[in-house]
Each structure stands twice: as C-alpha cells, then as structure tokens.
Design an enzyme around this catalytic site. Structure first.
Site, PDB file in Angstrom:
ATOM      1  N   ASP A  83       0.853  -1.190   0.000  1.00 12.86           N
ATOM      2  CA  ASP A  83       0.000   0.000   0.000  1.00 12.86           C
ATOM      3  C   ASP A  83       0.898   1.254   0.000  1.00 12.86           C
ATOM      4  O   ASP A  83       1.878   1.319   0.748  1.00 12.86           O
ATOM      5  CB  ASP A  83      -0.867  -0.036   1.272  1.00 12.86           C
ATOM      6  CG  ASP A  83      -1.974   0.993   1.281  1.00 12.86           C
ATOM      7  OD1 ASP A  83      -2.373   1.450   0.201  1.00 12.86           O
ATOM      8  OD2 ASP A  83      -2.469   1.310   2.386  1.00 12.86           O
ATOM      9  N   ASP A 105       2.757   5.058  -5.376  1.00 13.40           N
ATOM     10  CA  ASP A 105       2.025   6.303  -5.193  1.00 13.40           C
ATOM     11  C   ASP A 105       2.928   7.471  -5.558  1.00 13.40           C
ATOM     12  O   ASP A 105       3.538   8.102  -4.701  1.00 13.40           O
ATOM     13  CB  ASP A 105       1.516   6.417  -3.747  1.00 13.40           C
ATOM     14  CG  ASP A 105       0.690   7.693  -3.564  1.00 13.40           C
ATOM     15  OD1 ASP A 105       0.584   8.468  -4.530  1.00 13.40           O
ATOM     16  OD2 ASP A 105       0.162   7.908  -2.462  1.00 13.40           O
ATOM     17  N   SER A 225     -11.582   4.756   2.209  1.00 14.05           N
ATOM     18  CA  SER A 225     -12.981   4.336   2.045  1.00 14.05           C
ATOM     19  C   SER A 225     -13.630   3.783   3.303  1.00 14.05           C
ATOM     20  O   SER A 225     -14.645   3.096   3.213  1.00 14.05           O
ATOM     21  CB  SER A 225     -13.082   3.309   0.920  1.00 14.05           C
ATOM     22  OG  SER A 225     -12.779   3.924  -0.299  1.00 14.05           O
TER      23      SER A 225
HETATM   24  P1  13P Z   1      -9.165   4.559   5.562  1.00 14.52           P
HETATM   25  O1  13P Z   1      -8.314   5.362   6.481  1.00 14.52           O
HETATM   26  O2  13P Z   1     -10.398   5.297   5.156  1.00 14.52           O
HETATM   27  O3  13P Z   1      -9.481   3.210   6.090  1.00 14.52           O
HETATM   28  O4  13P Z   1      -8.336   4.359   4.202  1.00 14.52           O
HETATM   29  C1  13P Z   1      -7.350   3.369   4.098  1.00 14.52           C
HETATM   30  C2  13P Z   1      -6.529   3.503   2.870  1.00 14.52           C
HETATM   31  O5  13P Z   1      -6.847   4.204   1.918  1.00 14.52           O
HETATM   32  C3  13P Z   1      -5.285   2.712   2.820  1.00 14.52           C
HETATM   33  O6  13P Z   1      -4.535   2.962   1.677  1.00 14.52           O
HETATM   34  O1  G3H Z   2      -2.317   4.459   3.974  1.00 13.53           O
HETATM   35  C1  G3H Z   2      -3.105   4.379   4.882  1.00 13.53           C
HETATM   36  C2  G3H Z   2      -3.317   3.171   5.683  1.00 13.53           C
HETATM   37  O2  G3H Z   2      -4.379   3.417   6.576  1.00 13.53           O
HETATM   38  C3  G3H Z   2      -2.070   2.696   6.384  1.00 13.53           C
HETATM   39  O3  G3H Z   2      -1.735   3.545   7.405  1.00 13.53           O
HETATM   40  O4  G3H Z   2       0.681   4.138   7.141  1.00 13.53           O
HETATM   41  O5  G3H Z   2      -0.468   4.201   9.387  1.00 13.53           O
HETATM   42  O6  G3H Z   2       0.067   2.020   8.292  1.00 13.53           O
HETATM   43  P1  G3H Z   2      -0.264   3.479   8.092  1.00 13.53           P
HETATM   44 ZN    ZN Z   3      -4.681   4.899   0.894  1.00  8.39          ZN
END
Ligand code: 13P
Ligand code: G3H
Ligand code: ZN
Length: 349
Positions: A83, A105, A225
């Site tokens: 992510d 990203d 979301s």
């Molecule tokens: P939320 O904070 O809305 O759960 O979003 C999570 C997210 O976009 C992780 O990449």
């Molecule tokens: O990118 C957003 C996710 O909620 C992950 O959050 O970077 O605190 O692990 P984090």
């Molecule tokens: Zn995100």
C-alpha cells in the site's frame, strides 16, 4: 493456493461487476480476522501492508504470516499488496519478498507529503510498471492526491484540493500502463474525513463517473474508504475513548462507485476502530484481566465482523471459487506477449 495476481482478482471482479476490499494488516490477528471473514463469506481478498506496517511487523514476519494464511485457506484467492509505495526501492523490495501487487504512489514525492508533478508521477510509475510486469506483479498508480496527514501519509488539507482531473487520468493510464488507478474524489485517510454526512458537493462521485466513462475498462481504486460507523465510534467513547463526532464514506457511495468501475476499495480505519473498541471494552469491564488473549480474541472477532460486512456490501462475497489462480510466471508471460493488456481503452475525451 499460492498468492494470486491482483490483476487477475480485479479482472474477475470487473467480469462479475463487484468490488474487492483491500484491508490493511500489521499483525497476525488482523490477518486472521480477514481470513475468518473471507472464509465465512467465500470471498477473494486483497491484503495490504503500508510501509509503516512492514516496518512495525518486520518484513519477514508479516510476509510469512500471509503465506500461512494462503496455505491454511487454499480455497480463498489472496493478493498481497504494497500500500502507498513511495519509491521504486519500496516497490522492488516488496516484489522481492513475494508481494503479488504494488502501489507506486507517485502522486506524492518520496517524503509521502509533497505533491509531485504530473511528469514526475508518470516517470516513476512507468519505471515500476516495467519492473513489476516483467515479474508478473500488478501495479496500482495514483493520480490526484488524497487529503489528510493523519497517519503520516498525505498532502494535508480536506481532500478537495487535488481532485483528479479526468483528462490527466486518461493520459496517466495511457502513458504508464498501470493495472489499477487510484483517483482522488474528496476522501482522506483516517477517522476524520467529514464533519457531516458527505453530500454530492463533498464527495466527487461525478468525477469518478466521468473518469469511468472515459476509461471504461480501467480498474478504479477508492482510497480512504472507511465508513467510520457511529456504532464503532460509540463503543470507543462508551469505554473511555475520546473521538470527536465524524463521518466517513457512506457504503451507498462506494456501491455507486462499484457500479462505475471501482474494483478495489481500501479500508483500514474501520478495522482500527473495531479493534480499539473491543479492547477498551474488555479493559473497562474486566480490569482484573491481563492475559493478552482475553482482549485480542474479541478484537480479532470485532474486526472479522466489520470485514465480513464489507465483503458482502462490496459484492465479493461468494466469488472465491469462481476461477483458478493463474501462476505469476504465466501472468508475466501475459504482460510480455500482450494477452494481458496494459493499454487502456479510451472511450471519449
Ligand atoms: P481509511 O483510512 O479510510 O481506512 O483508508 C485506508 C486507505 O486508503 C489505505 O490505503
Ligand atoms: O495508507 C493508509 C493506511 O491506513 C495505512 O496507514 O501508514 O499508518 O500504516 P499506516
Ligand atoms: Zn490509501
């Protein structure tokens, strides 16, 4: 079942007209909660780790846990996704570990805060696409910038300052060859997204629909979301928490998105709220307890309940057995010989 290509998961979701939740994990209990929900609802699923999660859990612990989840649940297709990768190196290291999907990203610079230029974003994303596709790994890119900085990631602001420009989305998809495209429509990470239930002037569903019309075959991704349900806020506050009143993304808006090309829906905060509420409840009601299992088990169950509910709402429930996973090596050959297209269909400008 080995970990599955996210591209395959999303292609199948597009065929079936449903969305797939991408749930963030940092530890064993969160992975188990997702698998409990996926098993119960027979759902394919995307599990994702942020840079912070990889650091917190240490890469190898986290990746081995995902492998265990795949081995223990052979009937569930699981894609493992990086992510918000902030650099080529972050994405390459995830690929080396065995992640089947990465997000580059490039909407932000490497600091994860400063908006990048369009050209910078195209260049870094294209570089990651070339490297990842050669190895059969899926790539998600982002065009436009999310709001908020709550978790240390994001450009700040309300989320309305860098809404995706549909023409740029088309050019970005054409020039990068990404498999999935995250767009900014007014959401932000974390619990404090909106100060009232968002209406059409706040959440730019019209922009999403326009982008889907222009890029009808591109898998769209909605970040930020979480719906931030009042019930979960109330449990936390009932047991000593201090959350201020807040609103998230209504599930009906996500479902509207799914009818308009959204295939991946990122949810982290709702699970954090569920876990925290369950732990606070045990602490408040049974101050004599000190065995971590006494609060981690209800926390895991509370998260599984939220995930199962989202799986049903997003429509992925019941689809785990629809298809056979394609080995990652075959996916790599598909990108090379063009059977897996990386050229978006552009309907109109
Ligand atoms: P939320 O904070 O809305 O759960 O979003 C999570 C997210 O976009 C992780 O990449
Ligand atoms: O990118 C957003 C996710 O909620 C992950 O959050 O970077 O605190 O692990 P984090
Ligand atoms: Zn995100």
């Amino acid at each position: 079942m080995p970990l599955v290509s996210m591209r395959q998961l999303l292609d199948e979701a597009a065929k079936g007209g449903y969305g797939v939740g991408a749930f963030n994990v940092n530890d064993m209990e969160q992975i188990q909660a997702i698998m409990m929900a996926a098993k119960e609802t027979k759902s394919p699923v995307i599990v994702q780790a942020s840079r912070g999660a990889r650091k917190f859990a240490e890469d190898l612990y986290l990746f081995r846990l995902i492998q265990a989840a795949a081995e223990l649940n052979p009937e569930i297709p699981i894609a493992m996704h990086q992510d918000h990768g902030n650099s080529f190196e972050t994405c390459a290291s995830a690929i080396e570990l065995g992640y089947t999907s990465v997000m580059m990203d490039g909407s932000l610079k490497e600091d994860g805060k400063t908006p990048a230029t369009f050209e910078e974003n195209v260049e870094i994303t294209r570089r990651v696409v070339d490297y990842a596709h050669e190895r059969g790994v899926t790539v998600e890119g982002e065009i436009g910038v999310l709001g908020g900085v709550e978790d240390g990631h994001g450009a700040g602001g309300s989320g309305l300052e860098h809404i995706t420009d549909p023409d740029q989305a088309v050019e970005f998809a054409e020039r990068t060859g990404v498999d999935a495209l995250a767009i900014a429509i007014g959401t932000s990470h974390g619990a404090y997204k909106f100060t009232k239930k968002p209406d059409g002037s706040v959440l730019k569903m019209d922009v999403l629909i326009k982008i889907h019309k222009m890029l009808p075959n591109t898998h769209l991704v909605m970040h930020g979301s979480s719906s931030v349900p009042k019930e979960l806020q109330d449990i936390i506050n009932q047991y000593g928490g201090r959350l201020k009143p807040t609103w998230g993304v209504p599930v009906e808006e996500i479902q509207l998105g799914i009818r308009n090309g959204v295939r991946k829906i990122n949810v982290d905060t709702d699970n954090r709220l569920a876990i925290t509420g369950a732990i606070r409840k045990v602490f408040a009601e049974s101050p004599d307890k000190f065995d971590p299992r006494d609060y981690l088990k209800p926390a895991r169950e509370a998260m599984a309940k939220v995930v199962a509910e989202r799986m049903k709402q997003f429509g992925q429930a019941g689809h785990a057995g629809d298809y056979q996973p394609i080995p990652i090596e075959a996916i790599a050959r598909g990108y090379k010989d063009g059977t897996l297209s990386t050229k978006p269909q552009v309907a109109s400008r």
